[in-house]
Design a protein around this motif. Structure first.
Motif, PDB file in Angstrom:
ATOM      1  N   CYS A   1       3.103  -2.450  10.016  1.00  0.00           N
ATOM      2  CA  CYS A   1       2.730  -2.881  11.372  1.00  0.00           C
ATOM      3  C   CYS A   1       3.248  -1.871  12.381  1.00  0.00           C
ATOM      4  O   CYS A   1       3.199  -2.104  13.579  1.00  0.00           O
ATOM      5  N   PHE A   2       3.794  -0.743  11.897  1.00  0.00           N
ATOM      6  CA  PHE A   2       4.450   0.193  12.835  1.00  0.00           C
ATOM      7  C   PHE A   2       3.528   1.306  13.305  1.00  0.00           C
ATOM      8  O   PHE A   2       3.737   1.859  14.375  1.00  0.00           O
TER       9      PHE A   2
ATOM     10  N   LEU B   1       0.857  -1.184   0.000  1.00  0.00           N
ATOM     11  CA  LEU B   1       0.000   0.000   0.000  1.00  0.00           C
ATOM     12  C   LEU B   1       0.894   1.235   0.000  1.00  0.00           C
ATOM     13  O   LEU B   1       2.085   1.145   0.312  1.00  0.00           O
ATOM     14  N   PRO B   2       0.353   2.424  -0.323  1.00  0.00           N
ATOM     15  CA  PRO B   2       1.150   3.647  -0.243  1.00  0.00           C
ATOM     16  C   PRO B   2       1.632   3.898   1.192  1.00  0.00           C
ATOM     17  O   PRO B   2       0.950   3.516   2.150  1.00  0.00           O
TER      18      PRO B   2
ATOM     19  N   LYS C   1       5.628  -7.960  18.534  1.00  0.00           N
ATOM     20  CA  LYS C   1       5.006  -9.058  17.784  1.00  0.00           C
ATOM     21  C   LYS C   1       4.344  -8.551  16.506  1.00  0.00           C
ATOM     22  O   LYS C   1       4.512  -9.105  15.443  1.00  0.00           O
ATOM     23  N   GLY C   2       3.584  -7.486  16.635  1.00  0.00           N
ATOM     24  CA  GLY C   2       2.814  -7.008  15.495  1.00  0.00           C
ATOM     25  C   GLY C   2       1.705  -8.002  15.225  1.00  0.00           C
ATOM     26  O   GLY C   2       1.867  -9.190  15.460  1.00  0.00           O
TER      27      GLY C   2
ATOM     28  N   THR D   1      -3.462  -1.918   9.963  1.00  0.00           N
ATOM     29  CA  THR D   1      -4.385  -3.053   9.789  1.00  0.00           C
ATOM     30  C   THR D   1      -3.727  -4.075   8.853  1.00  0.00           C
ATOM     31  O   THR D   1      -4.156  -4.239   7.708  1.00  0.00           O
ATOM     32  N   PRO D   2      -2.679  -4.739   9.371  1.00  0.00           N
ATOM     33  CA  PRO D   2      -1.869  -5.592   8.489  1.00  0.00           C
ATOM     34  C   PRO D   2      -2.646  -6.688   7.751  1.00  0.00           C
ATOM     35  O   PRO D   2      -2.424  -6.887   6.553  1.00  0.00           O
TER      36      PRO D   2
END
Ligand SMILES: Nc1nc2c(ncn2[C@@H]2O[C@H](COP(=O)(O)OP(=O)(O)OP(=O)(O)O)[C@@H](O)[C@H]2O)c(=O)[nH]1
Ligand SMILES: [Mg+2]
Length: 265
Positions: free
Chosen positions: A106-107, A10-11, A147-148, A112-113
């Motif tokens: 995920c940062f 994604l962008p 963890k993410g 919303t991975p």
């Protein structure tokens, strides 16, 4: 000739940040979507413990690794395949790559991975690009979330792209190289140079010759082949020869991963 890996996602997820870390090329990085419109290209040396081991016994003046190309591509949005956000153009650029490196945000606190992975998956599927090998990179925040939340995928790397460690980048390059499903062969110019080269699986020694030097195709007589481990065991090409580890092959010989090849013209 080199094989290419398209950096996709994604962008605004860190694609150019990773590209810059891998290639050391200065590119535009900013906290807004579509910072990248035109693709950035750069080649990166592939870490190779076998090459290092060969170099240790041969002690050449130069050690030349093989390379893969990374392409930093603009971000894809939902409905990219319908042309949204110049999506068709970007999907076209992805189709020209041999493999995909997908960055997943995920940062950010509101990331919303899982949904993002689905969005990209759909866009790739609509262009039949989901058969291409894919490596996932989860761009994590090490402080907030070690963890993410992300899917369990085997071919994934968790990394903070803002502060990547050299060994993390090396691992990532190796993952991409492995995903390309290629083989590596080696050439040794006595005393001078040891070099690693990349070849498609199932390619002949003549095709290997074409990559090394055009003369090796036009004037090919035969090739002498051994395995990298045999070269290390014996310590030199000459000793490997004396011990019968080097065999002559014709142009139709299919190169094996780890072959050390000397072309005779
Ligand atoms: N905090 C934090 N910021 C990051 C991280 N990775 C990237 N960023 C920031 O996110 C923003 C977008 O990074 P880029 O590398 O330009 O992202 P991109 O995916 O290339 O973006 P587009 O080209 O616009 O699609 C920049 O402000 C980066 O500094 C990270 O791991 N942590
Ligand atoms: Mg970018």
């Amino acid at each position: 000739m080199s094989f290419s890996v398209g950096i996709v996602g994604l962008p605004n997820v860190g694609k150019s940040t990773l590209f810059q870390a891998l290639t050391k090329k200065q590119v535009e990085i900013a906290d807004y979507p579509f910072t990248t419109i035109h693709p950035n290209f750069g080649v990166v040396a592939v870490p190779d413990p076998r090459l290092e081991a060969i170099a240790k016994v041969v002690r050449p003046e130069r050690v030349v690794p093989t390379v893969i190309e990374f392409v930093d591509i603009a971000g894809l949005v939902k409905d990219a395949h319908k042309g949204k956000g110049l999506g068709n153009q970007f999907l076209d650029q992805i189709s020209r790559c041999d493999a995909i490196l997908e960055i997943v945000d995920c940062f950010r606190a509101n990331s919303t991975p899982n949904a993002d992975v689905e969005t990209i998956k759909t866009e790739l599927e609509m262009k039949d690009l989901n058969s291409k090998p894919i490596v996932y990179v989860y761009n994590i925040n090490p402080v907030r979330n070690s963890k993410g939340s992300q899917r369990e995928v085997s071919n994934g790397v968790r990394i903070n792209l803002k502060t990547p460690k050299p060994d993390e980048l090396a691992k990532l390059i190796s993952e991409c190289y492995n995903a390309l499903d290629l083989i590596t062969f080696y050439t040794v110019k006595r005393g001078k140079q040891v070099q690693a080269w990349t070849l498609k699986k199932g390619a002949s020694v003549l095709e290997a010759g074409r990559i090394v030097h055009s003369d090796f195709v036009e004037k090919f007589i035969k090739a002498q082949v051994t395995n990298w481990q045999k070269l290390i065991q014996t310590g030199s090409w000459l000793k490997a020869k004396q011990m019968g580890f080097i065999r002559a092959v014709g142009k139709d010989y299919l190169v094996e991963d780890g072959d050390v090849i000397e072309f005779k013209i």
